[in-house]
Design a protein around this motif. Sequence first.
Motif, PDB file in Angstrom:
ATOM      1  N   TRP A 133      -5.593  -4.604   0.918  1.00 48.43           N
ATOM      2  CA  TRP A 133      -6.296  -5.254   2.026  1.00 48.43           C
ATOM      3  C   TRP A 133      -5.675  -6.605   2.376  1.00 48.43           C
ATOM      4  N   PHE A 134      -4.342  -6.616   2.451  1.00 48.57           N
ATOM      5  CA  PHE A 134      -3.659  -7.849   2.846  1.00 48.57           C
ATOM      6  C   PHE A 134      -3.888  -8.053   4.346  1.00 48.57           C
ATOM      7  N   ARG A 135      -4.614  -9.111   4.647  1.00 48.62           N
ATOM      8  CA  ARG A 135      -5.022  -9.367   6.028  1.00 48.62           C
ATOM      9  C   ARG A 135      -4.423 -10.699   6.471  1.00 48.62           C
TER      10      ARG A 135
ATOM     11  N   TYR B 287      -1.946   1.667  -3.781  1.00 54.30           N
ATOM     12  CA  TYR B 287      -3.250   1.008  -3.717  1.00 54.30           C
ATOM     13  C   TYR B 287      -3.328   0.105  -2.502  1.00 54.30           C
ATOM     14  N   ASN B 288      -4.509   0.096  -1.925  1.00 57.01           N
ATOM     15  CA  ASN B 288      -4.743  -0.723  -0.747  1.00 57.01           C
ATOM     16  C   ASN B 288      -5.165  -2.115  -1.184  1.00 57.01           C
TER      17      ASN B 288
ATOM     18  N   GLY C  97       0.819  -1.216   0.000  1.00 57.08           N
ATOM     19  CA  GLY C  97       0.000   0.000   0.000  1.00 57.08           C
ATOM     20  C   GLY C  97       0.848   1.259   0.000  1.00 57.08           C
ATOM     21  N   GLY C  98       1.877   1.275   0.816  1.00 63.38           N
ATOM     22  CA  GLY C  98       2.758   2.439   0.894  1.00 63.38           C
ATOM     23  C   GLY C  98       3.550   2.643  -0.388  1.00 63.38           C
TER      24      GLY C  98
ATOM     25  N   ASP D 279     -11.839 -15.879  10.016  1.00 64.33           N
ATOM     26  CA  ASP D 279     -10.575 -15.159   9.854  1.00 64.33           C
ATOM     27  C   ASP D 279      -9.604 -15.821   8.880  1.00 64.33           C
TER      28      ASP D 279
ATOM     29  N   GLN E 258     -12.988 -15.740   3.782  1.00 72.21           N
ATOM     30  CA  GLN E 258     -13.979 -14.676   3.692  1.00 72.21           C
ATOM     31  C   GLN E 258     -13.259 -13.387   3.333  1.00 72.21           C
ATOM     32  N   THR E 259     -13.678 -12.764   2.240  1.00 74.63           N
ATOM     33  CA  THR E 259     -12.973 -11.576   1.767  1.00 74.63           C
ATOM     34  C   THR E 259     -13.342 -10.363   2.619  1.00 74.63           C
ATOM     35  N   MET E 260     -12.653  -9.256   2.359  1.00 73.85           N
ATOM     36  CA  MET E 260     -12.958  -8.011   3.065  1.00 73.85           C
ATOM     37  C   MET E 260     -14.368  -7.538   2.747  1.00 73.85           C
TER      38      MET E 260
ATOM     39  N   PHE F  42      -7.210  -7.485  -7.307  1.00 74.08           N
ATOM     40  CA  PHE F  42      -7.310  -6.430  -8.329  1.00 74.08           C
ATOM     41  C   PHE F  42      -6.454  -5.197  -8.030  1.00 74.08           C
ATOM     42  N   PRO F  43      -6.573  -4.626  -6.807  1.00 75.92           N
ATOM     43  CA  PRO F  43      -5.798  -3.397  -6.580  1.00 75.92           C
ATOM     44  C   PRO F  43      -4.288  -3.606  -6.693  1.00 75.92           C
TER      45      PRO F  43
END
Lengths: 388, 555
Positions: free
Chosen positions: A87-89, A84-85, A79-80, A242, A256-258, A155-156
């Motif tokens: 959403w790596f969780r 683009y974010n 992201g930095g 999770d 489960q996605t964001m 995608f991002p």
Amino acid sequence: MMPPSRERYHTVVVGAGIVGLFTAYHLARAGVGPVLVVDRGFLSGGASGRNGGGVRQQWETAATVRLARESVDAYRRFGGEFGYNIWFRQGGYLFLAESPNELERLRRVRTVVEREGLRSRELTRSEIPRYANGLELDGVVGGTFLQSDGTLYPFPAIWGLYETVRSLGVEVLLGAEATGVSASQGKVRGLHLATGPVATDAVVNAAGGWSSEFSRRCGLAPSNTPTRHEILATEPLKPFLDPMVVRLSDGLYFSQTMRGEIVGGLTLSHPPGTAPGMPSSARFLRAMSRALTQLVPRLATLGILRAWSGFYDDTPDGLPLIGEDPRLIGFFQANGFGGHGFMLAPASTRRVAQAVLGQPSDLDPALFGPGRFLGPPRERPVEGAQLG
Amino acid sequence: MASPRGTTFRFGSRRVSVPPSRSLLSALMGSHLPILQRSIRYHRPRAPFCGVGQCTNCLIRVNGIPNVRACRYVPSDGDFVETENSWPSPAVDLLSALDVLLPGGIDTLRGFRRPAWATPLYHRVVRRLSGYGRLADPGQGSPPPVGSRHDTDVAVIGLGVAGAAALRTLQEHGANALGIERGSVEPLPGTPVLPGTAAAFLPPPVPGPAHPWRIVCVERGSRGVQVRARAVVVATGGYDAGLWFSGSDRPGVMTAEGALSMTGNGGRGAFRKAVVFGGGPRAADLLDRWGALIEAVVAPGAVSPEVSEKASALEVPLYPRTLLLAARGRRRVRAALLRSRAEGTEFAVEADAIILAHRRLPHPQLYFQAGAKMEWRHSAAAYFPTLREGTETSLPGLFASGEGAGFLGPTAVEASGVAAARQAMGMPAPAMDEGSRVDATAPNEIEGYYRELLTGRRVGGKWVICPCEDVLLSEVEEAHALGYRGIEVLKRYTGVGSGLCQGRYCLPDTLLLLARLEQRPAPEVGYITQRPPVTPWSLSAFATLPEDGEPEGPG
């Protein structure tokens, strides 16, 4: 279709998926001459836009664990760096075993993973509900869990790379199909596009599911094959799960996605080859629905939002092809990721760029070299963790 | 608990008694349009919109099962119904502060990245906001039923005007036929029909066996049915399109079908003074039905003589060639803001509903899934199957009839059903008049309408162009400005069309928007792959599909 803006490039990358764009990024950062990326389709139209977003570091071969670990670090910083974010969780990967044999396999992976300094856990059946909600554990004998594995939103990652490489001066041509290379004296001299030839000394084959076909068009018998895999997404639910859950017996995987959707698939053998249009099948819808509702009965009433399919780009030993093809100087393979291109791309493509630049690499050519299947067959290590 | 007078169920802390066999939505209607849901990102209030089980506006929790569509569910005695995704209630939801605080929307693509140490916190918050209902309670849902299989010579999908004509023709000729209908249907002696059964997936034909066609169906939303057929007649019809304007997702904006289903099933109070948008046969229908409740008829272009006659008889004001700029009102439509296309004057009409009756669109999913050749018919700005001879598509054994195949008007629609049935039996193709189909080249009204609406001065407020995913018009325009091209990429970039309605209410218009922005014909912008299932049917329904027994081809 627009022709490329120049007649000559330092390197042409074939494929604008995660592997091609990351390779172009590393090359551009190294400050080589002009770089061109071509893709026959649209951005995210191949496996980079069709995968389940899983990123794991649990593998049977230590070298793959190291590539995966470096890639996880890269995704944490994505992201930095790329704007683009994604959403790596890091919700973890939970592997489930249903027999002592399967548990033994998980333990072998765990030994390798721990030796590389990652803290994975072996779970008894009664410990599993602490890590994943709603599972029906009849038949499960145990599992393993690695918290720093996770999921991202693919995608991002493509958008971020696309915009970043273009800002670094890389030219990206979409809808431009590469039809072959021109070579003389065993060296790459250029690439053929529908609009005409471009001159270059280096071509990177990062075409994913189409890379074996592209090798063939360049006169090189490929050692990888595309296989069709299917996947589905459900209606979104409030978050309850999770980790990415993977069942060894049938290759069922889901997370489960964001956005709240359950996204997953399972291993279903399809005839190899390239079915046009990449359709879904009733057989997959049935098998996946059965497997998922059996393991998570509380999902039974949930609607399937959409099902789609894509290619795994498989190799005989389950390891990717990274580096220069010994049969053609200047032709670099960056493919054969077997459905795991997204997880391994950031680190693998650094080695591809090193190969293009003629720099030494820490990858063992006996494990990853594109020449390893040439010559007489011999015993070699195999990466068996080809799931999720 | 069964009561002869009707059904009694619990809605939160209330007890509700209604006459039997009413949809849950009409049972909850009461004296006004209920707000049953909040939108997924901004928690904007949402009231029923489509009335046909496609949009997300009436999702509700029934007996511990999430995401049940109230418009399609018939309550039983003792049911426990709860709202979802809002706190404390859909009518008063504290999270709607997001909508007010973020007038330009949330940038989930480029926002939430800095500072890096806060990322896990962002993840927790954003994740908690995602999704509609909570996971189903344990032990809910009836035990999985067993699926079934039917083999037939000719399957007819959809038993509206065209499909019923096709099935009747097949019956008259003593053909071995089977009708598949999502809703209820009159029995046809001697010919089996599957009522309450929706076709979910029509894979490409499997070459070889006697039954190359496999139709994956879902019965009553819970049971898998596999139909194998030698030939298939598709008669899936069409639907009323959505429309973009500022506040087009506000409670009170609904399609004509939505309005019909909400009032047709005994519901009262969906509206008292409505603005009807459209000047064709659909608008005429609405005037016939609810003349006294219609405040004005607004049309994007000219108004048909039929509409103008009816409107003047009812003394309903008529505004032809008018742009619908905005729905005023926050929790409910209070007025429609309009602009005359000729004079440019802006004015408001007070109304509590805006009924969209301007455009019919076909259901093309099954043709696309099967791999039939499709063509863009410009006057309707939509895709229809390419017909080779009569009603035969590019795929042998697949026949197209009715409104969904582009046939216009009751006579041609019925004739196309008869023709499709005859061709499916191997009889010669009757001549079908090309004039009876949607024109392939004539200009369409909606393209020019949007050009004027979107390039002119734009009214403020959120333009939610994809209500399922709360995607804003500005997000698509920004993606275009960043260099992203083609509808497949824009869908992945913005999420437009990726929601529960499968893009029915946003993609047709997005296609026109992109054609204008990218300055190329709409067919070159591409089309979203029509992925199965046609509607989000449950995992358990697909799990009960019978094994095929025959090897499946690449389909």
